[in-house]
Design a protein around this motif. Structure first.
Motif, mmCIF file in Angstrom:
data_model
loop_
_atom_site.group_PDB
_atom_site.id
_atom_site.type_symbol
_atom_site.label_atom_id
_atom_site.label_comp_id
_atom_site.label_asym_id
_atom_site.label_seq_id
_atom_site.Cartn_x
_atom_site.Cartn_y
_atom_site.Cartn_z
ATOM 1 N N CYS A 88 0.853 -1.323 0.204
ATOM 2 C CA CYS A 88 0.001 0.088 -0.031
ATOM 3 C C CYS A 88 0.841 1.124 0.021
ATOM 4 O O CYS A 88 1.863 1.220 0.659
ATOM 5 N N CYS A 123 -3.790 -0.668 -2.246
ATOM 6 C CA CYS A 123 -4.562 0.181 -1.668
ATOM 7 C C CYS A 123 -3.719 1.513 -1.438
ATOM 8 O O CYS A 123 -2.515 1.794 -1.698
ATOM 9 N N SER A 160 -2.347 0.703 -10.539
ATOM 10 C CA SER A 160 -3.133 -0.352 -9.865
ATOM 11 C C SER A 160 -2.586 -1.891 -10.350
ATOM 12 O O SER A 160 -2.789 -2.728 -9.374
ATOM 13 N N LEU A 182 -8.323 5.547 0.947
ATOM 14 C CA LEU A 182 -8.765 6.219 2.145
ATOM 15 C C LEU A 182 -8.154 7.636 1.933
ATOM 16 O O LEU A 182 -6.932 7.944 1.954
ATOM 17 N N PRO A 225 -8.937 0.389 -3.385
ATOM 18 C CA PRO A 225 -9.479 1.275 -2.259
ATOM 19 C C PRO A 225 -8.670 2.233 -1.748
ATOM 20 O O PRO A 225 -7.511 2.397 -1.962
#
Length: 205
Positions: free
Chosen positions: A107, A131, A126, A185, A183
């Protein structure tokens, strides 16, 4: 240190959880803010927290970082999404190739400019990251220029980021949100005086 695409040796810091070997670990790639700043072994709560939870953490002083002389700085001048980001990506790929990182558990996490790099990683890589976490991250370089126009440091900001609007648009994660395949955040304080929360809000939209 690890080699960049052009053969330049990029210095960095690898933190490994106590008691574990640096082999096939879940890895957090964590570029620093600034980008005119630098990482060191000085205590940093987020690195220690992540290592305590079992993650290895890779930090790099990519070109554009402070403390390595004028050439190191100017090689990446006005090129946030170019050479600076490329040095970060090369570190992530090196960690996989050297057997340190588990490619299925990697990540990218960053704060401020590091948050920008994390969002850019989400849009561009990707294939590499699973993430992305952007804390007070910049999503749009043109918007950043506009938001900083009333600051006393606006001229310095324009000099650092550049004014090639085509390049700034191309290097803005917000403009490529449709390419995100992982994903993401985003965390942002609504009183942040350095990076306005509108940057995260715009990316979210």
């Amino acid at each position: 240190s690890y080699p960049a695409k052009d053969g330049t040796s990029i210095p960095g810091y690898l933190t490994v959880p106590v008691g574990l070997r640096a082999e096939k670990l879940p890895l957090i790639v964590m570029p620093h803010g600034g980008p005119i700043a630098r990482d060191s072994w000085k205590y940093f709560f987020l690195r220690e927290f992540l290592a305590d939870r079992g993650y290895a953490v890779l930090q790099m002083n990519f070109r554009g970082s402070a403390g390595y002389g004028d050439k190191w700085f100017y090689d990446a001048h006005q090129d946030w999404g170019g050479l600076t980001y490329s040095d970060i990506e090369d570190g992530a790929r090196w960690a996989i190739k050297s057997g340190i990182a588990d490619p299925q558990r990697m990540c990218i996490v960053g704060w401020s400019f590091g948050g920008y790099a994390a969002l850019l990683g989400a849009a561009r890589n990707s294939d590499l990251y699973k993430c992305s976490v952007a804390i007070a991250g910049v999503s749009d370089l043109l918007l950043l220029l506009d938001q900083g126009s009333h600051f006393t440091s606006s001229a310095i900001q324009r000099e650092q980021i550049g004014t090639d609007f085509k390049k700034l648009k191309e290097d803005s994660p917000r403009r490529h949100a449709d390419a995100v395949r992982m994903p993401v955040l985003m965390v942002h304080g609504d009183r942040d005086a350095n990076v306005d929360s509108e940057q995260s809000e715009a990316m979210a939209k």
